[in-house]
Motif scaffolding. Structure first.
Motif, PDB file in Angstrom:
ATOM      1  N   THR A  19       0.835  -1.213   0.000  1.00  0.00           N
ATOM      2  CA  THR A  19       0.000   0.000   0.000  1.00  0.00           C
ATOM      3  C   THR A  19       0.860   1.249   0.000  1.00  0.00           C
ATOM      4  O   THR A  19       0.597   2.207  -0.743  1.00  0.00           O
ATOM      5  N   PHE A  20       1.910   1.243   0.808  1.00  0.00           N
ATOM      6  CA  PHE A  20       2.791   2.405   0.887  1.00  0.00           C
ATOM      7  C   PHE A  20       3.516   2.613  -0.448  1.00  0.00           C
ATOM      8  O   PHE A  20       3.599   3.744  -0.946  1.00  0.00           O
ATOM      9  N   ILE A  21       4.036   1.532  -1.019  1.00  0.00           N
ATOM     10  CA  ILE A  21       4.774   1.629  -2.292  1.00  0.00           C
ATOM     11  C   ILE A  21       3.863   2.160  -3.395  1.00  0.00           C
ATOM     12  O   ILE A  21       4.259   3.026  -4.194  1.00  0.00           O
ATOM     13  N   LYS A  22       2.639   1.647  -3.464  1.00  0.00           N
ATOM     14  CA  LYS A  22       1.696   2.089  -4.491  1.00  0.00           C
ATOM     15  C   LYS A  22       1.411   3.581  -4.356  1.00  0.00           C
ATOM     16  O   LYS A  22       1.382   4.318  -5.352  1.00  0.00           O
ATOM     17  N   LYS A  23       1.224   4.037  -3.131  1.00  0.00           N
ATOM     18  CA  LYS A  23       0.954   5.454  -2.884  1.00  0.00           C
ATOM     19  C   LYS A  23       2.168   6.302  -3.251  1.00  0.00           C
ATOM     20  O   LYS A  23       2.031   7.392  -3.830  1.00  0.00           O
ATOM     21  N   TYR A  24       3.372   5.793  -2.959  1.00  0.00           N
ATOM     22  CA  TYR A  24       4.581   6.563  -3.256  1.00  0.00           C
ATOM     23  C   TYR A  24       4.851   6.619  -4.751  1.00  0.00           C
ATOM     24  O   TYR A  24       5.356   7.617  -5.265  1.00  0.00           O
ATOM     25  N   LYS A  25       4.488   5.552  -5.461  1.00  0.00           N
ATOM     26  CA  LYS A  25       4.618   5.572  -6.918  1.00  0.00           C
ATOM     27  C   LYS A  25       3.760   6.695  -7.509  1.00  0.00           C
ATOM     28  O   LYS A  25       4.178   7.374  -8.459  1.00  0.00           O
ATOM     29  N   THR A  26       2.573   6.886  -6.949  1.00  0.00           N
ATOM     30  CA  THR A  26       1.695   7.965  -7.410  1.00  0.00           C
ATOM     31  C   THR A  26       2.353   9.325  -7.195  1.00  0.00           C
ATOM     32  O   THR A  26       2.274  10.215  -8.054  1.00  0.00           O
ATOM     33  N   LYS A  27       3.049   9.472  -6.074  1.00  0.00           N
ATOM     34  CA  LYS A  27       3.761  10.725  -5.795  1.00  0.00           C
ATOM     35  C   LYS A  27       4.860  10.964  -6.832  1.00  0.00           C
ATOM     36  O   LYS A  27       5.028  12.095  -7.317  1.00  0.00           O
ATOM     37  N   VAL A  28       5.600   9.918  -7.170  1.00  0.00           N
ATOM     38  CA  VAL A  28       6.673  10.032  -8.169  1.00  0.00           C
ATOM     39  C   VAL A  28       6.094  10.476  -9.513  1.00  0.00           C
ATOM     40  O   VAL A  28       6.618  11.384 -10.170  1.00  0.00           O
ATOM     41  N   ILE A  29       4.997   9.839  -9.918  1.00  0.00           N
ATOM     42  CA  ILE A  29       4.368  10.170 -11.204  1.00  0.00           C
ATOM     43  C   ILE A  29       3.869  11.609 -11.196  1.00  0.00           C
ATOM     44  O   ILE A  29       4.050  12.346 -12.172  1.00  0.00           O
ATOM     45  N   ASP A  30       3.264  12.030 -10.104  1.00  0.00           N
ATOM     46  CA  ASP A  30       2.769  13.413 -10.001  1.00  0.00           C
ATOM     47  C   ASP A  30       3.919  14.409 -10.127  1.00  0.00           C
ATOM     48  O   ASP A  30       3.789  15.447 -10.791  1.00  0.00           O
ATOM     49  N   ASN A  31       5.041  14.101  -9.478  1.00  0.00           N
ATOM     50  CA  ASN A  31       6.213  14.979  -9.578  1.00  0.00           C
ATOM     51  C   ASN A  31       6.741  15.049 -11.009  1.00  0.00           C
ATOM     52  O   ASN A  31       7.164  16.106 -11.474  1.00  0.00           O
ATOM     53  N   LEU A  32       6.710  13.919 -11.702  1.00  0.00           N
ATOM     54  CA  LEU A  32       7.182  13.875 -13.084  1.00  0.00           C
ATOM     55  C   LEU A  32       6.253  14.665 -13.996  1.00  0.00           C
ATOM     56  O   LEU A  32       6.708  15.423 -14.857  1.00  0.00           O
ATOM     57  N   TYR A  33       4.944  14.506 -13.814  1.00  0.00           N
ATOM     58  CA  TYR A  33       3.979  15.265 -14.616  1.00  0.00           C
ATOM     59  C   TYR A  33       4.128  16.768 -14.390  1.00  0.00           C
ATOM     60  O   TYR A  33       4.036  17.563 -15.326  1.00  0.00           O
ATOM     61  N   GLU A  34       4.346  17.138 -13.129  1.00  0.00           N
ATOM     62  CA  GLU A  34       4.518  18.561 -12.820  1.00  0.00           C
ATOM     63  C   GLU A  34       5.773  19.103 -13.495  1.00  0.00           C
ATOM     64  O   GLU A  34       5.774  20.212 -14.032  1.00  0.00           O
ATOM     65  N   ALA A  35       6.853  18.318 -13.493  1.00  0.00           N
ATOM     66  CA  ALA A  35       8.087  18.741 -14.166  1.00  0.00           C
ATOM     67  C   ALA A  35       7.833  18.922 -15.660  1.00  0.00           C
ATOM     68  O   ALA A  35       8.272  19.912 -16.261  1.00  0.00           O
ATOM     69  N   GLU A  36       7.127  17.980 -16.265  1.00  0.00           N
ATOM     70  CA  GLU A  36       6.844  18.074 -17.698  1.00  0.00           C
ATOM     71  C   GLU A  36       6.057  19.343 -18.025  1.00  0.00           C
ATOM     72  O   GLU A  36       6.297  19.994 -19.052  1.00  0.00           O
ATOM     73  N   SER A  37       5.133  19.708 -17.150  1.00  0.00           N
ATOM     74  CA  SER A  37       4.316  20.905 -17.388  1.00  0.00           C
ATOM     75  C   SER A  37       5.135  22.188 -17.332  1.00  0.00           C
ATOM     76  O   SER A  37       4.689  23.237 -17.807  1.00  0.00           O
ATOM     77  N   LEU A  38       6.329  22.102 -16.739  1.00  0.00           N
ATOM     78  CA  LEU A  38       7.180  23.287 -16.569  1.00  0.00           C
ATOM     79  C   LEU A  38       8.314  23.359 -17.592  1.00  0.00           C
ATOM     80  O   LEU A  38       9.155  24.257 -17.514  1.00  0.00           O
ATOM     81  N   LEU A  39       8.346  22.442 -18.547  1.00  0.00           N
ATOM     82  CA  LEU A  39       9.392  22.473 -19.570  1.00  0.00           C
ATOM     83  C   LEU A  39       9.341  23.791 -20.349  1.00  0.00           C
ATOM     84  O   LEU A  39       8.259  24.279 -20.671  1.00  0.00           O
ATOM     85  N   PRO A  40      10.496  24.378 -20.661  1.00  0.00           N
ATOM     86  CA  PRO A  40      10.510  25.618 -21.452  1.00  0.00           C
ATOM     87  C   PRO A  40       9.995  25.369 -22.864  1.00  0.00           C
ATOM     88  O   PRO A  40      10.203  24.296 -23.428  1.00  0.00           O
ATOM     89  N   SER A  41       9.325  26.360 -23.426  1.00  0.00           N
ATOM     90  CA  SER A  41       8.687  26.189 -24.736  1.00  0.00           C
ATOM     91  C   SER A  41       9.499  26.772 -25.893  1.00  0.00           C
ATOM     92  O   SER A  41       9.069  26.681 -27.041  1.00  0.00           O
ATOM     93  N   ASN A  42      10.664  27.356 -25.593  1.00  0.00           N
ATOM     94  CA  ASN A  42      11.428  27.962 -26.687  1.00  0.00           C
ATOM     95  C   ASN A  42      12.039  26.903 -27.616  1.00  0.00           C
ATOM     96  O   ASN A  42      12.181  25.735 -27.262  1.00  0.00           O
TER      97      ASN A  42
END
Length: 272
Positions: free
Chosen positions: A129-152
């Motif tokens: 249960t803990f690992i599954k929840k932490y995997k979700t945190k990792v994915i959320d962090n990755l998605y947030e990083a992708e949303s902040l990529l520079p567009s130039n």
């Protein structure tokens, strides 16, 4: 010394400290050379810290009356008093708040750190249960990083390959209930490759005047690094396909259609 440049008002000192943003933050080839020379002269010594290799004063230097140096010394003492010299992580996080792109602190300190922590938790046999929840945190962090990529334009190809990587790592963390430590290690290596590749692009646009003559060589190096990143991603993708095929008879959720499309895009990019 980069923090010194940020804080000091003396233009002579500011101009003497020339940096470019790179893999581990602001970097200066001149300062690295001088520190190595001081270490060879036994004035400084190299030490290992929680933040990586650093230098420690071994012989107290002679006093100087030069006003700019005296002012710089006072600022450095203040910086030293505010931080733990054996763990400069907090200072690095502060410096990264002024990074050229918001993507950088999010990716380096949130996503990469959480992915490495996930590996640690799996090794420590935390609950499913803990690992599954932490995997979700990792994915959320990755998605947030992708949303902040520079567009130039400089990052157009990088952003495409990065988006494909996001799909691959999301698939790894969501499609299997197995906690394959070797697959996580591969994801960490791929993610670090993505970071180093981005850093080679950042220095092209974010550097002090002393390094302007390096732009052409850096541009070629960035292009080569992009090819390396894409190739590593393709190999990671192929390995994931093999791993996922082993779960075909098990009751795991089906891969979304976008995963297959994304893999096709990566392989198509490499064959162009």
């Amino acid at each position: 010394l980069y923090d010194l440049k940020r804080r000091i008002d003396n233009e002579e000192i500011k101009n003497a400290l020339q940096f470019y943003w790179y893999i581990h933050g602001p970097f200066s080839e001149d300062i690295r050379y001088e520190l190595q020379e001081l270490a060879q002269d036994k004035i400084f010594e190299s030490v290992s810290t929680l933040s990586g290799n650093s230098y420690r004063l071994k012989i107290k230097p002679k006093k100087t009356e030069a006003k700019s140096i005296v002012v710089a010394g006072k600022v450095i003492k203040q910086i030293y008093a505010e931080n733990n010299p054996y763990n400069l992580r907090s200072l690095m996080k502060t410096i990264y708040l002024e990074a050229p792109h918001k993507f950088m602190p999010q990716y380096k300190f949130n996503y990469l750190d959480s992915l490495k922590e996930l590996k640690m938790f799996i090794e420590q046999d935390e609950t499913q249960t803990f690992i599954k929840k932490y995997k979700t945190k990792v994915i959320d962090n990755l998605y947030e990083a992708e949303s902040l990529l520079p567009s130039n334009k400089l990052y157009a190809t990088y952003n495409q390959v990065f988006g494909n990587m996001v799909g691959e790592i999301t698939a790894l963390l969501t499609l299997s209930n197995q906690h394959d430590i070797y697959a996580i290690e591969s994801a960490i290596k791929l993610s670090e490759e993505a970071w180093e590749c981005f850093a080679k692009g950042v220095r092209i646009e974010k550097h002090d005047p002393e390094y302007t003559h390096r732009e052409e060589a850096w541009s070629k190096n960035f292009k080569d690094s992009l090819n390396g990143f894409a190739n590593m991603l393709a190999l990671f993708s192929q390995q994931q396909l093999k791993n996922l095929s082993g779960y075909s008879t098990k009751t795991t959720q089906e891969p979304p259609p976008s995963v297959g499309v994304m893999r096709a895009i990566v392989l198509g990019y490499l064959n162009e």
